[in-house]
Design a protein around this motif. Structure first.
Motif, PDB file in Angstrom:
ATOM      1  N   LEU A   1     -34.027  43.016  56.336  1.00 11.96           N
ATOM      2  CA  LEU A   1     -35.320  42.344  56.392  1.00 11.96           C
ATOM      3  C   LEU A   1     -36.423  43.391  56.488  1.00 11.96           C
ATOM      4  O   LEU A   1     -36.332  44.311  57.311  1.00 11.96           O
ATOM      5  N   ILE A   2     -37.440  43.253  55.636  1.00 12.90           N
ATOM      6  CA  ILE A   2     -38.618  44.110  55.691  1.00 12.90           C
ATOM      7  C   ILE A   2     -39.839  43.200  55.738  1.00 12.90           C
ATOM      8  O   ILE A   2     -39.925  42.225  54.984  1.00 12.90           O
ATOM      9  N   VAL A   3     -40.783  43.528  56.627  1.00  8.50           N
ATOM     10  CA  VAL A   3     -42.018  42.755  56.753  1.00  8.50           C
ATOM     11  C   VAL A   3     -43.209  43.696  56.617  1.00  8.50           C
ATOM     12  O   VAL A   3     -43.237  44.761  57.240  1.00  8.50           O
TER      13      VAL A   3
ATOM     14  N   ARG B   1     -33.658  36.894  48.444  1.00  8.89           N
ATOM     15  CA  ARG B   1     -32.712  37.108  47.351  1.00  8.89           C
ATOM     16  C   ARG B   1     -31.666  35.995  47.392  1.00  8.89           C
ATOM     17  O   ARG B   1     -31.008  35.793  48.418  1.00  8.89           O
ATOM     18  N   ASN B   2     -31.514  35.275  46.268  1.00  9.62           N
ATOM     19  CA  ASN B   2     -30.535  34.183  46.244  1.00  9.62           C
ATOM     20  C   ASN B   2     -29.156  34.692  45.799  1.00  9.62           C
ATOM     21  O   ASN B   2     -28.987  35.901  45.556  1.00  9.62           O
ATOM     22  N   ASP B   3     -28.194  33.798  45.695  1.00  8.95           N
ATOM     23  CA  ASP B   3     -26.822  34.189  45.353  1.00  8.95           C
ATOM     24  C   ASP B   3     -26.704  34.822  43.978  1.00  8.95           C
ATOM     25  O   ASP B   3     -25.769  35.566  43.714  1.00  8.95           O
ATOM     26  N   GLU B   4     -27.650  34.535  43.083  1.00  4.89           N
ATOM     27  CA  GLU B   4     -27.639  35.129  41.743  1.00  4.89           C
ATOM     28  C   GLU B   4     -28.376  36.470  41.707  1.00  4.89           C
ATOM     29  O   GLU B   4     -28.491  37.090  40.659  1.00  4.89           O
TER      30      GLU B   4
ATOM     31  N   SER C   1     -29.738  47.375  47.967  1.00  2.24           N
ATOM     32  CA  SER C   1     -28.681  46.362  47.808  1.00  2.24           C
ATOM     33  C   SER C   1     -28.474  45.540  49.074  1.00  2.24           C
ATOM     34  O   SER C   1     -27.913  44.445  49.021  1.00  2.24           O
ATOM     35  N   THR C   2     -28.948  46.030  50.221  1.00  2.00           N
ATOM     36  CA  THR C   2     -28.757  45.319  51.486  1.00  2.00           C
ATOM     37  C   THR C   2     -29.925  44.407  51.845  1.00  2.00           C
ATOM     38  O   THR C   2     -29.792  43.544  52.706  1.00  2.00           O
ATOM     39  N   LEU C   3     -31.081  44.588  51.192  1.00  2.00           N
ATOM     40  CA  LEU C   3     -32.265  43.793  51.522  1.00  2.00           C
ATOM     41  C   LEU C   3     -32.078  42.351  51.084  1.00  2.00           C
ATOM     42  O   LEU C   3     -31.787  42.072  49.915  1.00  2.00           O
ATOM     43  N   LYS C   4     -32.255  41.429  52.026  1.00  2.00           N
ATOM     44  CA  LYS C   4     -32.106  40.002  51.745  1.00  2.00           C
ATOM     45  C   LYS C   4     -33.444  39.267  51.731  1.00  2.00           C
ATOM     46  O   LYS C   4     -33.613  38.282  51.030  1.00  2.00           O
ATOM     47  N   GLU C   5     -34.421  39.764  52.555  1.00  4.72           N
ATOM     48  CA  GLU C   5     -35.720  39.102  52.628  1.00  4.72           C
ATOM     49  C   GLU C   5     -36.843  40.127  52.748  1.00  4.72           C
ATOM     50  O   GLU C   5     -36.694  41.145  53.430  1.00  4.72           O
TER      51      GLU C   5
ATOM     52  N   SER D   1     -31.910  36.000  56.722  1.00  2.00           N
ATOM     53  CA  SER D   1     -31.263  37.313  56.803  1.00  2.00           C
ATOM     54  C   SER D   1     -30.793  37.640  58.212  1.00  2.00           C
ATOM     55  O   SER D   1     -29.823  38.377  58.389  1.00  2.00           O
ATOM     56  N   VAL D   2     -31.476  37.095  59.213  1.00  2.00           N
ATOM     57  CA  VAL D   2     -31.105  37.362  60.604  1.00  2.00           C
ATOM     58  C   VAL D   2     -30.766  36.087  61.364  1.00  2.00           C
ATOM     59  O   VAL D   2     -30.489  36.118  62.562  1.00  2.00           O
ATOM     60  N   GLY D   3     -30.816  34.953  60.670  1.00  2.43           N
ATOM     61  CA  GLY D   3     -30.385  33.691  61.263  1.00  2.43           C
ATOM     62  C   GLY D   3     -31.287  33.134  62.345  1.00  2.43           C
ATOM     63  O   GLY D   3     -30.805  32.559  63.326  1.00  2.43           O
ATOM     64  N   ILE D   4     -32.611  33.286  62.181  1.00  4.76           N
ATOM     65  CA  ILE D   4     -33.542  32.748  63.177  1.00  4.76           C
ATOM     66  C   ILE D   4     -34.719  32.064  62.492  1.00  4.76           C
ATOM     67  O   ILE D   4     -34.946  32.245  61.296  1.00  4.76           O
TER      68      ILE D   4
END
Length: 192
Positions: free
Chosen positions: A104-106, A149-152, A129-133, A170-173
């Motif tokens: 996660l990056i803000v 980033r979605n599953d595709e 490759s690890t960034l999700k949001e 990405s962090v479940g909150i």
């Protein structure tokens, strides 16, 4: 972001060595060095509010949260200082001086950095490759954008405003948007 006119080009290694001797923080992209410009009180308050919420909600998890002063390496030609970064990667836990595997990056937007944060910086961040949001928080109104980033592997935008709750998968909150803007006043100008 302001390019440093002292240097026409620096190699990544030259940048890393040079930056150790600097009092101010500089970002690096493809040989160019950019001074991190000053932050406003509102910018600082939003970063602080987010950091506190993340720390409170993730206290029992293995996540590491960093704000402003920790360098992020995305590529060998790109070093940044995001406003807030979260990682849970073991490789980052072993590192001393920088993060390489964020989830996660803000960035808190300001007029001087908004185009860069939305454009060139996000282009670099997407290479992780690890960034999700990637979250952008406005500092002149209550507005939050979350690119996920979605599953595709495609980046999908979700916007949040007053009364909404920001979901960080990405962090479940989840964080109410109002908490990000706690004690922020847009109606007060700077006084000399």
């Amino acid at each position: 972001m302001v390019a440093n006119p002292q240097f026409q080009y620096m190699s990544p290694q030259e940048y890393l060595e040079w930056e150790k001797t600097q009092e101010l923080r500089y970002e690096y992209i493809d040989g160019e060095v950019f001074l991190r410009t000053g932050k406003t009180k509102i910018h600082n308050r939003i970063c602080f509010n987010l950091y506190i919420e993340l720390d409170r909600l993730l206290v029992d998890k293995e996540w590491e949260i960093y704000a402003c002063e920790v360098k992020l390496k995305i590529t060998s030609k790109s070093y940044h200082y995001p406003d807030v970064t979260v990682t849970c990667d073991e490789r980052d836990k072993q590192a001393i001086d920088m993060i390489r595997h964020p989830c996660l990056i803000v960035e808190v937007l300001s007029p001087s950095t908004e185009a860069f944060d939305r454009g060139k910086k996000f282009t670099r961040y997407r290479q992780s490759s690890t960034l999700k949001e990637y979250v952008l928080i406005a500092s002149d109104e209550i507005a939050v954008e979350c690119f996920r980033r979605n599953d595709e592997g495609l980046w999908v935008l979700r916007t949040y405003g007053e009364g909404d709750t920001l979901n960080l998968e990405s962090v479940g909150i989840s964080i109410p948007v109002e908490k990000l803007y706690r004690r922020v006043r847009f109606d007060v100008g700077e006084k000399n």
